[in-house]
Design a protein around this motif. Structure first.
Motif, PDB file in Angstrom:
ATOM      1  N   LEU A 298       0.850  -1.245   0.129  1.00  0.00           N
ATOM      2  CA  LEU A 298       0.127   0.150   0.175  1.00  0.00           C
ATOM      3  C   LEU A 298       0.766   1.285   0.032  1.00  0.00           C
ATOM      4  CD1 LEU A 298      -3.005   0.953   0.474  1.00  0.00           C
ATOM      5  CD2 LEU A 298      -2.275   1.447   2.845  1.00  0.00           C
ATOM      6  N   LEU A 299       1.945   1.273   0.694  1.00  0.00           N
ATOM      7  CA  LEU A 299       2.839   2.506   0.785  1.00  0.00           C
ATOM      8  C   LEU A 299       3.625   2.607  -0.314  1.00  0.00           C
ATOM      9  CD1 LEU A 299       3.889   2.138   4.528  1.00  0.00           C
ATOM     10  CD2 LEU A 299       2.037   3.538   3.895  1.00  0.00           C
ATOM     11  N   ASP A 304      -3.608   0.467  -4.484  1.00  0.00           N
ATOM     12  CA  ASP A 304      -3.946   1.747  -4.690  1.00  0.00           C
ATOM     13  C   ASP A 304      -4.707   2.592  -3.840  1.00  0.00           C
ATOM     14  OD1 ASP A 304      -2.589   2.335  -7.477  1.00  0.00           O
ATOM     15  OD2 ASP A 304      -3.890   0.716  -8.000  1.00  0.00           O
ATOM     16  N   ILE A 305      -5.897   1.687  -3.327  1.00  0.00           N
ATOM     17  CA  ILE A 305      -6.641   2.505  -2.418  1.00  0.00           C
ATOM     18  C   ILE A 305      -7.229   1.235  -1.316  1.00  0.00           C
ATOM     19  CG2 ILE A 305      -7.796   3.608  -4.367  1.00  0.00           C
ATOM     20  CD1 ILE A 305     -10.113   2.078  -4.393  1.00  0.00           C
ATOM     21  N   ILE A 306      -7.742   1.935  -0.438  1.00  0.00           N
ATOM     22  CA  ILE A 306      -8.315   1.175   1.038  1.00  0.00           C
ATOM     23  C   ILE A 306      -9.793   1.152   0.812  1.00  0.00           C
ATOM     24  CG2 ILE A 306      -8.336   1.233   3.282  1.00  0.00           C
ATOM     25  CD1 ILE A 306      -5.743   2.790   3.589  1.00  0.00           C
ATOM     26  N   ALA A 307     -10.401   0.228   1.263  1.00  0.00           N
ATOM     27  CA  ALA A 307     -11.780   0.009   1.152  1.00  0.00           C
ATOM     28  C   ALA A 307     -12.264  -1.084   2.180  1.00  0.00           C
ATOM     29  CB  ALA A 307     -12.511  -0.613  -0.145  1.00  0.00           C
ATOM     30  N   ILE A 348       1.880   4.612   9.162  1.00  0.00           N
ATOM     31  CA  ILE A 348       1.407   5.028   8.069  1.00  0.00           C
ATOM     32  C   ILE A 348       0.990   6.638   8.595  1.00  0.00           C
ATOM     33  CG2 ILE A 348      -1.037   4.562   8.312  1.00  0.00           C
ATOM     34  CD1 ILE A 348      -1.175   4.415   5.388  1.00  0.00           C
ATOM     35  N   SER A 349       1.321   7.740   7.695  1.00  0.00           N
ATOM     36  CA  SER A 349       0.856   8.962   8.160  1.00  0.00           C
ATOM     37  C   SER A 349      -0.633   9.264   7.879  1.00  0.00           C
ATOM     38  CB  SER A 349       1.820   9.940   7.338  1.00  0.00           C
ATOM     39  OG  SER A 349       1.524  10.011   5.804  1.00  0.00           O
ATOM     40  N   LEU A 350      -0.854  10.490   8.465  1.00  0.00           N
ATOM     41  CA  LEU A 350      -2.317  10.860   8.361  1.00  0.00           C
ATOM     42  C   LEU A 350      -2.570  11.489   6.981  1.00  0.00           C
ATOM     43  CD1 LEU A 350      -4.740  11.027  10.080  1.00  0.00           C
ATOM     44  CD2 LEU A 350      -4.154  13.431  10.521  1.00  0.00           C
TER      45      LEU A 350
END
Length: 444
Positions: A298-299, A304-307, A348-350
């Motif tokens: 993910l990083l 590409d995206i989170i769901a 992970i950053s905001l």
């Protein structure tokens, strides 16, 4: 529509965090500035809070029509909004399935009447509805969904000629559930011989294994490359599949994209021992070695995206034995909380959470005017207290099914307010349902 002024927020947008006021007028973001002094019908003092773009969840199952004993658009949209999800894209495997333009329109009509969140619905592909699929309007529908694996009703597309035609002719995004049916059935038969009908749930990731996922995903990628199809593969759960995706070009240039769901990131197969069928889902939650590969991917933008793949079932249904317990987990109210847990762990950053849950989803699906806190965009906004601790319990669950695998877990970070298309839909635990969400549009 009421004007809304948000004061003293920490605005998280486009890779930056800055102090700003935000003025919302006629449903859209009118102005963003360090200080705004303007009359407004509503004003929120956001001192100490972070303002995020509303989360866009590209994969939910709200079960309406036909399965409303589990969930319905009204209840699940409220759960989504309480969790900071301002927009959702819902799947077609309802009863009857949304595999005709008429059935698809019925879902849009229902959402317009009851959904507090913004909405779009996938057109479903079947072995015998190619003409209906080709009539779908790319500007008003999020995509076409193909189940290349077990599914509900008449939605398993396993005819090679149909798949070839869908990938060759569909002019819009195709989203796929990828698990090879033959591999899964062969594995099921093997363990039925050993255990009969009462297979231990710990065998779920062995039955729906890495090879079942990779064989189907790689076939979808092969078809997409052959026909230059815009392909989006849902809920990646294995390390092996990661090699199918690129990270050497910007998202806007990708023809093949991928999705990570929060339950594959958060849980692993060791938790079947305590959670059992609560975390039975398709594709299966797999071993720690598969889980460990997902966040780095993910990083580095292979994912590409989170769901969520929010998929509720009743508690009674989930208490059945292996083959009787349906697959699916209710998640849409807690997806932001899951990611904030990784934020508080320093993983992970905001800014990256916002990128993967809002910006990239808007870019991936070419959503018009959403996903960013930009002047002129629709005002889909979420105010979060990053340090507020709260414990998941039946008293604060909004899912119609009434349960969650997170019950008893204390999260750090809580949604305080959710603005949907300029309307303050959720504020300090209370809903204002006087205005419904908007149908999403697409710039294809």
């Amino acid at each position: 529509m009421k004007t809304l002024l948000i004061k003293n927020a920490q605005v998280v947008n486009r890779g930056q965090i800055r102090a700003a006021d935000v003025l919302v007028k006629n449903g859209r973001i009118e102005k963003i500035a360090g200080t705004i002094d303007a009359p407004a019908d509503q004003e929120i003092n956001a001192e100490g809070l972070h303002l995020l773009p509303g989360i866009i969840d590209d994969q939910v199952h709200f079960r309406e029509p036909g399965l409303t004993h589990k969930a319905e658009i009204y209840t699940e949209a409220k759960a989504a909004v309480a969790g900071g999800v301002t927009s959702f894209m819902e799947m077609p495997n309802t009863k009857p399935p949304a595999i005709s333009q008429g059935k698809l329109q019925e879902k849009y009509d229902r959402a317009a009447a009851v959904s507090v969140g913004n909405y779009s619905f996938f057109m479903g592909a079947a072995n015998d509805n190619l003409e209906e699929v080709l009539r779908t309007d790319p500007k008003t529908v999020c995509g076409v969904k193909i189940f290349m694996g077990s599914s509900t009703g008449n939605m398993l597309v396993d005819d090679a000629r149909t798949l070839e035609a869908l990938f060759a002719k569909t002019p819009m995004l195709i989203a796929t559930h990828c698990e090879d049916e033959a591999t899964v059935r062969a594995n099921e038969a093997r363990y039925r011989e050993q255990f009969g009908e009462d297979i231990p749930v710990e065998y779920h990731p062995i039955i729906r294994d890495v090879e079942a996922c990779y064989k189907s995903s790689s076939f979808a990628v092969e078809l997409a490359k052959k026909h230059n199809t815009r392909l989006h593969i849902l809920h990646i759960s294995t390390a092996k599949e990661l090699d199918l995706f690129r990270n050497d070009i910007p998202l806007a240039e990708k023809r093949i994209t991928s999705e990570l769901c929060v339950h594959h990131l958060y849980f692993n197969s060791e938790q079947y021992a305590t959670l059992g069928t609560q975390i039975k889902c398709n594709p299966a939650i797999k071993g720690p070695e598969q889980q460990a590969a997902l966040l780095p991917a993910l990083l580095d933008n292979r994912l590409d995206i989170i769901a969520t793949d929010h998929a509720p079932h009743t508690w009674a249904e989930k208490q059945n034995t292996y083959f009787g317990a349906p697959s699916g987990v209710p998640l849409v109210q807690h997806s932001l909380n899951v990611m904030l847990e990784y934020y508080h762990q320093g993983k992970i950053s905001l800014e990256r959470i916002v990128e993967k849950m809002s910006h990239a989803v808007a870019d991936c699906f070419l959503i018009e005017g959403r996903g960013y806190i930009d002047e002129g965009n629709w005002a889909d906004l979420v105010l979060v207290d990053l340090n507020k601790e709260w414990t998941v319990s039946k008293d604060n669950l909004l899912y119609k099914c009434g349960w969650s695998p997170f019950e008893g877990h204390t999260f750090r970070g809580q949604v305080q307010s959710t603005i949907v298309s300029g309307h303050l839909a959720y504020h300090h635990g209370q809903f204002d349902e006087s205005k419904k969400g908007e149908r999403m549009r697409f710039t294809r």
